[in-house]
Scaffold this motif. Sequence first.
Motif, PDB file in Angstrom:
ATOM      1  N   PHE A  97       0.812  -1.216   0.000  1.00 52.74           N
ATOM      2  CA  PHE A  97       0.000   0.000   0.000  1.00 52.74           C
ATOM      3  C   PHE A  97       0.847   1.269   0.000  1.00 52.74           C
ATOM      4  O   PHE A  97       0.572   2.209  -0.752  1.00 52.74           O
ATOM      5  N   SER A  98       1.896   1.309   0.802  1.00 48.86           N
ATOM      6  CA  SER A  98       2.729   2.515   0.863  1.00 48.86           C
ATOM      7  C   SER A  98       3.406   2.794  -0.479  1.00 48.86           C
ATOM      8  O   SER A  98       3.622   3.955  -0.849  1.00 48.86           O
ATOM      9  N   GLU A  99       3.723   1.759  -1.243  1.00 49.59           N
ATOM     10  CA  GLU A  99       4.329   1.955  -2.562  1.00 49.59           C
ATOM     11  C   GLU A  99       3.318   2.532  -3.555  1.00 49.59           C
ATOM     12  O   GLU A  99       3.679   3.336  -4.421  1.00 49.59           O
ATOM     13  N   VAL A 100       2.055   2.147  -3.427  1.00 48.53           N
ATOM     14  CA  VAL A 100       1.005   2.729  -4.275  1.00 48.53           C
ATOM     15  C   VAL A 100       0.881   4.217  -3.971  1.00 48.53           C
ATOM     16  O   VAL A 100       0.807   5.050  -4.879  1.00 48.53           O
ATOM     17  N   LEU A 101       0.879   4.571  -2.681  1.00 46.45           N
ATOM     18  CA  LEU A 101       0.816   5.982  -2.295  1.00 46.45           C
ATOM     19  C   LEU A 101       2.030   6.753  -2.809  1.00 46.45           C
ATOM     20  O   LEU A 101       1.895   7.875  -3.313  1.00 46.45           O
ATOM     21  N   ASP A 102       3.220   6.170  -2.689  1.00 46.97           N
ATOM     22  CA  ASP A 102       4.438   6.831  -3.173  1.00 46.97           C
ATOM     23  C   ASP A 102       4.372   7.073  -4.680  1.00 46.97           C
ATOM     24  O   ASP A 102       4.758   8.141  -5.163  1.00 46.97           O
ATOM     25  N   GLU A 103       3.893   6.084  -5.430  1.00 45.80           N
ATOM     26  CA  GLU A 103       3.804   6.242  -6.882  1.00 45.80           C
ATOM     27  C   GLU A 103       2.794   7.335  -7.253  1.00 45.80           C
ATOM     28  O   GLU A 103       3.061   8.164  -8.134  1.00 45.80           O
ATOM     29  N   ALA A 104       1.671   7.371  -6.567  1.00 40.50           N
ATOM     30  CA  ALA A 104       0.671   8.408  -6.831  1.00 40.50           C
ATOM     31  C   ALA A 104       1.247   9.793  -6.533  1.00 40.50           C
ATOM     32  O   ALA A 104       1.030  10.750  -7.277  1.00 40.50           O
ATOM     33  N   GLU A 105       2.007   9.896  -5.457  1.00 36.96           N
ATOM     34  CA  GLU A 105       2.655  11.169  -5.095  1.00 36.96           C
ATOM     35  C   GLU A 105       3.633  11.590  -6.186  1.00 36.96           C
ATOM     36  O   GLU A 105       3.656  12.744  -6.611  1.00 36.96           O
ATOM     37  N   LEU A 106       4.430  10.664  -6.652  1.00 40.04           N
ATOM     38  CA  LEU A 106       5.401  10.965  -7.707  1.00 40.04           C
ATOM     39  C   LEU A 106       4.701  11.423  -8.989  1.00 40.04           C
ATOM     40  O   LEU A 106       5.124  12.396  -9.624  1.00 40.04           O
ATOM     41  N   LEU A 107       3.626  10.741  -9.360  1.00 39.87           N
ATOM     42  CA  LEU A 107       2.909  11.090 -10.579  1.00 39.87           C
ATOM     43  C   LEU A 107       2.226  12.454 -10.506  1.00 39.87           C
ATOM     44  O   LEU A 107       2.015  13.090 -11.548  1.00 39.87           O
ATOM     45  N   THR A 108       1.866  12.906  -9.324  1.00 41.10           N
ATOM     46  CA  THR A 108       1.153  14.188  -9.202  1.00 41.10           C
ATOM     47  C   THR A 108       2.085  15.371  -8.971  1.00 41.10           C
ATOM     48  O   THR A 108       1.621  16.506  -8.872  1.00 41.10           O
ATOM     49  N   ARG A 109       3.369  15.151  -8.886  1.00 43.52           N
ATOM     50  CA  ARG A 109       4.310  16.275  -8.708  1.00 43.52           C
ATOM     51  C   ARG A 109       4.159  17.364  -9.767  1.00 43.52           C
ATOM     52  O   ARG A 109       4.208  18.536  -9.445  1.00 43.52           O
ATOM     53  N   PRO A 110       3.962  17.010 -11.058  1.00 43.81           N
ATOM     54  CA  PRO A 110       3.819  18.070 -12.072  1.00 43.81           C
ATOM     55  C   PRO A 110       2.604  18.974 -11.851  1.00 43.81           C
ATOM     56  O   PRO A 110       2.553  20.084 -12.372  1.00 43.81           O
ATOM     57  N   VAL A 111       1.640  18.527 -11.097  1.00 44.01           N
ATOM     58  CA  VAL A 111       0.427  19.305 -10.882  1.00 44.01           C
ATOM     59  C   VAL A 111       0.711  20.568 -10.096  1.00 44.01           C
ATOM     60  O   VAL A 111       0.101  21.608 -10.315  1.00 44.01           O
ATOM     61  N   VAL A 112       1.658  20.519  -9.174  1.00 45.03           N
ATOM     62  CA  VAL A 112       1.936  21.680  -8.317  1.00 45.03           C
ATOM     63  C   VAL A 112       3.274  22.342  -8.617  1.00 45.03           C
ATOM     64  O   VAL A 112       3.586  23.345  -8.017  1.00 45.03           O
ATOM     65  N   GLU A 113       4.076  21.776  -9.478  1.00 43.97           N
ATOM     66  CA  GLU A 113       5.392  22.355  -9.770  1.00 43.97           C
ATOM     67  C   GLU A 113       5.309  23.364 -10.893  1.00 43.97           C
ATOM     68  O   GLU A 113       4.418  23.442 -11.650  1.00 43.97           O
TER      69      GLU A 113
END
Length: 113
Positions: A97-113
Amino acid sequence: MREEDGVAYLYVMGECYCQRGLTLQVAIVLETRYAGNILQVRGISYNYVAWLPGQYLVLKYHNWHDNRDTYIHRAYNPLTEQEILYEELTRSQFPVFSEVLDEAELLTRPVVE
């Protein structure tokens, strides 16, 4: 919990609200059994879907098809919803589960950068 043919199944369903407004929908089926007097719990069915509400899909993992030992993994560009990754994984490759959360976090970085 539901019992079928002497096997107890636990169902975990809900949504996690994450940073950057990400929503992760979770649906997991767990099978329970006793080995002697030790309770064992094994995940047999998974469905994770992450998206930015009002925007696009971000991530999908599931094994909701005939072969429960094969998992589908899809990742999307959160700005365009274009699929950027499709792969099939074996049970031993499925993330925790924590790896799924980490991947989602990585994928959404462009949204706020």
